[in-house]
Design an enzyme around this catalytic site. Structure first.
Site, short mmCIF file in Angstrom:
data_model
loop_
_atom_site.label_atom_id
_atom_site.label_comp_id
_atom_site.label_asym_id
_atom_site.label_seq_id
_atom_site.Cartn_x
_atom_site.Cartn_y
_atom_site.Cartn_z
N THR A 123 -3.76 3.61 -0.71
CA THR A 123 -3.42 3.22 -2.08
C THR A 123 -2.04 2.55 -2.18
O THR A 123 -1.14 2.86 -1.38
CB THR A 123 -3.44 4.48 -2.98
OG1 THR A 123 -2.84 4.17 -4.24
CG2 THR A 123 -2.65 5.64 -2.36
N ASP A 124 -1.87 1.71 -3.19
CA ASP A 124 -0.56 1.10 -3.44
C ASP A 124 0.48 2.15 -3.83
O ASP A 124 1.68 1.90 -3.76
CB ASP A 124 -0.66 0.01 -4.53
CG ASP A 124 -1.17 0.49 -5.88
OD1 ASP A 124 -1.48 1.69 -6.03
OD2 ASP A 124 -1.27 -0.34 -6.80
N GLU A 125 0.02 3.33 -4.25
CA GLU A 125 0.97 4.36 -4.71
C GLU A 125 1.88 4.85 -3.59
O GLU A 125 2.91 5.47 -3.86
CB GLU A 125 0.23 5.53 -5.36
CG GLU A 125 -0.49 5.10 -6.62
CD GLU A 125 -0.86 6.23 -7.55
OE1 GLU A 125 -0.28 7.32 -7.45
OE2 GLU A 125 -1.75 6.01 -8.39
N TYR A 147 0.02 13.54 -4.85
CA TYR A 147 -1.11 12.69 -4.43
C TYR A 147 -0.63 11.60 -3.47
O TYR A 147 -1.11 11.47 -2.34
CB TYR A 147 -1.79 12.06 -5.65
CG TYR A 147 -2.68 10.87 -5.29
CD1 TYR A 147 -3.86 11.07 -4.59
CD2 TYR A 147 -2.32 9.56 -5.63
CE1 TYR A 147 -4.67 9.97 -4.22
CE2 TYR A 147 -3.11 8.49 -5.28
CZ TYR A 147 -4.29 8.69 -4.58
OH TYR A 147 -5.07 7.62 -4.22
N LYS A 151 -1.13 11.06 0.64
CA LYS A 151 -1.82 9.85 1.11
C LYS A 151 -0.91 9.10 2.11
O LYS A 151 -1.39 8.60 3.13
CB LYS A 151 -2.16 8.90 -0.05
CG LYS A 151 -3.27 9.38 -0.97
CD LYS A 151 -4.64 9.41 -0.31
CE LYS A 151 -5.21 8.02 -0.03
NZ LYS A 151 -6.61 8.11 0.51
P1 NAD Z 1 -13.19 9.76 -6.12
O1 NAD Z 1 -12.36 10.89 -6.57
O2 NAD Z 1 -14.14 9.11 -7.07
O3 NAD Z 1 -14.05 10.18 -4.84
C1 NAD Z 1 -13.52 10.93 -3.78
C2 NAD Z 1 -14.70 11.41 -2.95
O4 NAD Z 1 -14.19 12.16 -1.84
C3 NAD Z 1 -15.63 12.37 -3.72
O5 NAD Z 1 -16.97 12.02 -3.50
C4 NAD Z 1 -15.30 13.73 -3.13
O6 NAD Z 1 -16.40 14.64 -3.20
C5 NAD Z 1 -14.93 13.36 -1.72
N1 NAD Z 1 -14.08 14.36 -1.06
C6 NAD Z 1 -12.94 14.90 -1.53
N2 NAD Z 1 -12.43 15.76 -0.65
C7 NAD Z 1 -13.26 15.76 0.42
C8 NAD Z 1 -13.26 16.43 1.66
N3 NAD Z 1 -12.30 17.30 1.97
N4 NAD Z 1 -14.27 16.18 2.52
C9 NAD Z 1 -15.27 15.31 2.21
N5 NAD Z 1 -15.33 14.66 1.03
C10 NAD Z 1 -14.33 14.87 0.15
O7 NAD Z 1 -12.17 8.69 -5.53
P2 NAD Z 1 -12.15 7.11 -5.49
O8 NAD Z 1 -11.44 6.63 -6.69
O9 NAD Z 1 -13.50 6.60 -5.15
O10 NAD Z 1 -11.16 6.88 -4.26
C11 NAD Z 1 -11.66 6.73 -2.93
C12 NAD Z 1 -10.50 6.42 -2.01
O11 NAD Z 1 -9.84 5.23 -2.43
C13 NAD Z 1 -9.43 7.51 -1.96
O12 NAD Z 1 -8.98 7.64 -0.64
C14 NAD Z 1 -8.31 6.96 -2.84
O13 NAD Z 1 -7.07 7.47 -2.46
C15 NAD Z 1 -8.46 5.48 -2.58
N6 NAD Z 1 -8.00 4.61 -3.67
C16 NAD Z 1 -8.45 4.80 -4.95
C17 NAD Z 1 -8.04 3.92 -5.95
C18 NAD Z 1 -8.49 4.07 -7.38
O14 NAD Z 1 -7.96 3.39 -8.25
N7 NAD Z 1 -9.49 4.89 -7.69
C19 NAD Z 1 -7.15 2.86 -5.64
C20 NAD Z 1 -6.71 2.72 -4.33
C21 NAD Z 1 -7.15 3.59 -3.35
O1 DAU Z 2 -2.84 2.63 -7.88
C1 DAU Z 2 -3.94 3.18 -7.23
C2 DAU Z 2 -4.19 4.55 -7.78
O2 DAU Z 2 -4.71 4.36 -9.08
C3 DAU Z 2 -5.16 5.38 -6.94
O3 DAU Z 2 -4.60 5.61 -5.69
C4 DAU Z 2 -5.46 6.71 -7.64
O4 DAU Z 2 -6.42 7.43 -6.92
C5 DAU Z 2 -5.98 6.41 -9.03
O5 DAU Z 2 -6.18 7.62 -9.73
C6 DAU Z 2 -5.01 5.53 -9.80
O6 DAU Z 2 -3.79 6.24 -10.11
P1 DAU Z 2 -3.07 6.10 -11.53
O7 DAU Z 2 -2.25 7.29 -11.77
O8 DAU Z 2 -2.43 4.77 -11.68
O9 DAU Z 2 -4.42 6.10 -12.46
P2 DAU Z 2 -4.77 6.84 -13.82
O10 DAU Z 2 -6.09 6.29 -14.25
O11 DAU Z 2 -4.62 8.31 -13.72
O12 DAU Z 2 -3.65 6.30 -14.80
C7 DAU Z 2 -3.45 4.91 -15.00
C8 DAU Z 2 -2.27 4.75 -15.94
O13 DAU Z 2 -2.64 5.23 -17.23
C9 DAU Z 2 -1.06 5.56 -15.54
O14 DAU Z 2 0.12 4.83 -15.89
C10 DAU Z 2 -1.15 6.81 -16.40
C11 DAU Z 2 -1.81 6.31 -17.67
N1 DAU Z 2 -2.65 7.28 -18.38
C12 DAU Z 2 -3.62 7.92 -17.68
C13 DAU Z 2 -4.44 8.83 -18.30
C14 DAU Z 2 -5.52 9.56 -17.51
C15 DAU Z 2 -2.47 7.50 -19.74
O15 DAU Z 2 -1.62 6.90 -20.38
N2 DAU Z 2 -3.29 8.41 -20.36
C16 DAU Z 2 -4.25 9.10 -19.68
O16 DAU Z 2 -4.94 9.93 -20.31
#
Ligand code: NAD
Ligand code: DAU
Length: 334
Positions: A123-125, A147, A151
């Site tokens: 992730t970019d985080e 988180y 990561k």
């Molecule tokens: P998600 O929460 O929707 O899915 C995560 C999946 O991992 C789930 O199916 C969960 O059951 C599984 N999981 C969790 N712990 C596990 C374990 N110990 N063993 C096996 N399975 C397990 O997440 P997502 O948004 O699809 O993210 C997927 C990946 O992409 C993550 O690594 C996340 O850090 C990365 N990522 C997400 C975003 C985003 O914006 N959602 C952005 C950049 C990177």
């Molecule tokens: O940048 C990549 C990341 O993006 C991934 O690695 C993470 O898994 C994913 O959860 C996401 O993280 P963020 O914290 O950026 O996403 P989130 O959807 O939780 O929040 C997006 C923005 O919105 C953040 O600035 C917080 C704000 N927010 C979020 C929620 C849930 C609100 O203002 N209100 C809310 O209720």
């Protein structure tokens, strides 16, 4: 390719699994623990496909990993498995450490033993917040939440396996994803479902935090590019084409759902809230990737998907998520 896709029952992993089976003719085995965020429903359309298998198990369980790899006869591991919600990592970091540190270690050992290619989805985080400009793969890691810190730790472990053992591993770091099948604890699906239900729209702080939005199909294709064409030991950033402040995202959702601005409620800010994320994607673009979906169109399609797929979110909104919502926001969903 024959792939073991860990965490493939989640939002982006299921998108990737679907793409690889349908568009690349790959054989995909998903290994997933099915946490609250993992759902077999996300893979419903692949369930009867001969090129697809699902195995329930945790990545930190070396026996489960060995069994899944043997069944898959895998050539590569792609690891999506993670705890992914920043707010949950602040409230209860335990599972984040177990899955990201121990789970990644178990997968790396399994890949090393079998000489498999390995892709870590990150992730970019891990770079932290940036006021101006954009992060490249050379930017220092400065994570701010449990988180992102866990990561980042997993990323460093992956790089150590390349440097120490020559494991052919790559890391692909994405910006904020949106699209179908995203669990509604995240900003966009939360706001869409709350808007459609007449619930309050809880904006953290002033809502001026900026995120770099990428459609999940675009990020999944970037990961596929890194898998097929990435150079071992390298990191590839995949950022979306559009950046927007949270409050503007919420206003777009209000317009798309015919909700009311009066539903916006500014609530207490997230502790340690990162102000802005921005990723340069030059390196993965050089491998032939580019994002296809602009935010305006992708968001409208995503709102349409949530409108039409209540079978998917109704069980979530009436289950554990309600209790989570009350804990996090101090009020019940309507
Ligand atoms: P998600 O929460 O929707 O899915 C995560 C999946 O991992 C789930 O199916 C969960 O059951 C599984 N999981 C969790 N712990 C596990 C374990 N110990 N063993 C096996 N399975 C397990 O997440 P997502 O948004 O699809 O993210 C997927 C990946 O992409 C993550 O690594 C996340 O850090 C990365 N990522 C997400 C975003 C985003 O914006 N959602 C952005 C950049 C990177
Ligand atoms: O940048 C990549 C990341 O993006 C991934 O690695 C993470 O898994 C994913 O959860 C996401 O993280 P963020 O914290 O950026 O996403 P989130 O959807 O939780 O929040 C997006 C923005 O919105 C953040 O600035 C917080 C704000 N927010 C979020 C929620 C849930 C609100 O203002 N209100 C809310 O209720």
């Amino acid at each position: 390719m024959r792939l073991l896709v860990c965490g493939g029952a989640g939002f982006i992993g299921s998108t990737f699994a679907r793409q690889r089976v349908r568009e690349h003719g790959d054989e995909v085995t998903v290994l997933d623990k099915l946490t609250y965020a993992g759902r077999e429903e996300n893979l419903r359309d692949l369930a009867d496909d001969r090129s697809f298998r699902f195995v329930r198990g945790a990545i930190e369980d070396s026996d489960a990993v060995a069994g899944a790899l043997a069944g898959a006869d895998a050539e590569a591991i792609v690891n999506f498995a993670a705890e992914t919600h920043v707010d949950r990592s602040i409230a209860d970091p335990d599972a984040f450490v177990a899955t990201h540190a121990l789970g990644t270690y178990v997968l790396l050992e399994a890949a090393r033993e079998r000489e498999l290619r390995y892709v870590q989805v990150s992730t970019d985080e891990v770079y932290g917040s940036i006021e101006q400009g954009t992060f490249t793969e050379e930017s220092p890691l400065a994570p701010s939440s449990p988180y992102s810190a866990t990561k980042a730790g997993a990323d460093l472990l992956v790089q150590s396996y390349f440097h120490t053992y020559g494991l052919p591993a790559v890391i692909c770091r994405g910006s904020n994803n949106y699209g179908p099948y995203q669990y509604p604890e995240k900003l966009i699906p939360l706001m869409i479902l709350n808007a459609l239900h007449g619930d309050q729209l809880p904006v953290y702080g002033d809502g001026m935090q900026v995120r770099n939005w990428i459609h999940s199909t675009d990020f999944a294709r970037a990961i596929g590019h890194a898998l097929e064409h990435g150079h071992a030991g390298e990191v590839y950033n995949a950022g979306g084409p559009d950046e927007e402040a949270n409050i503007d995202v919420v206003r777009r959702i209000i317009a798309l759902t015919d909700a009311s601005e009066s539903q916006i409620e500014h609530v207490k800010d997230r502790p340690g809230h990162d102000r802005r994320y921005s990723l340069s994607s030059q390196k993965v673009r050089a491998l032939g990737w580019q994002p296809r979906m602009r935010f305006e169109q992708g968001l409208a399609e995503t709102v349409g998907w949530y409108r039409e797929n209540s079978w998917w979110w109704e069980p979530i909104r009436s289950g554990e998520y309600r209790a989570y919502y009350e804990r996090q926001y101090g009020r019940a969903l309507g």
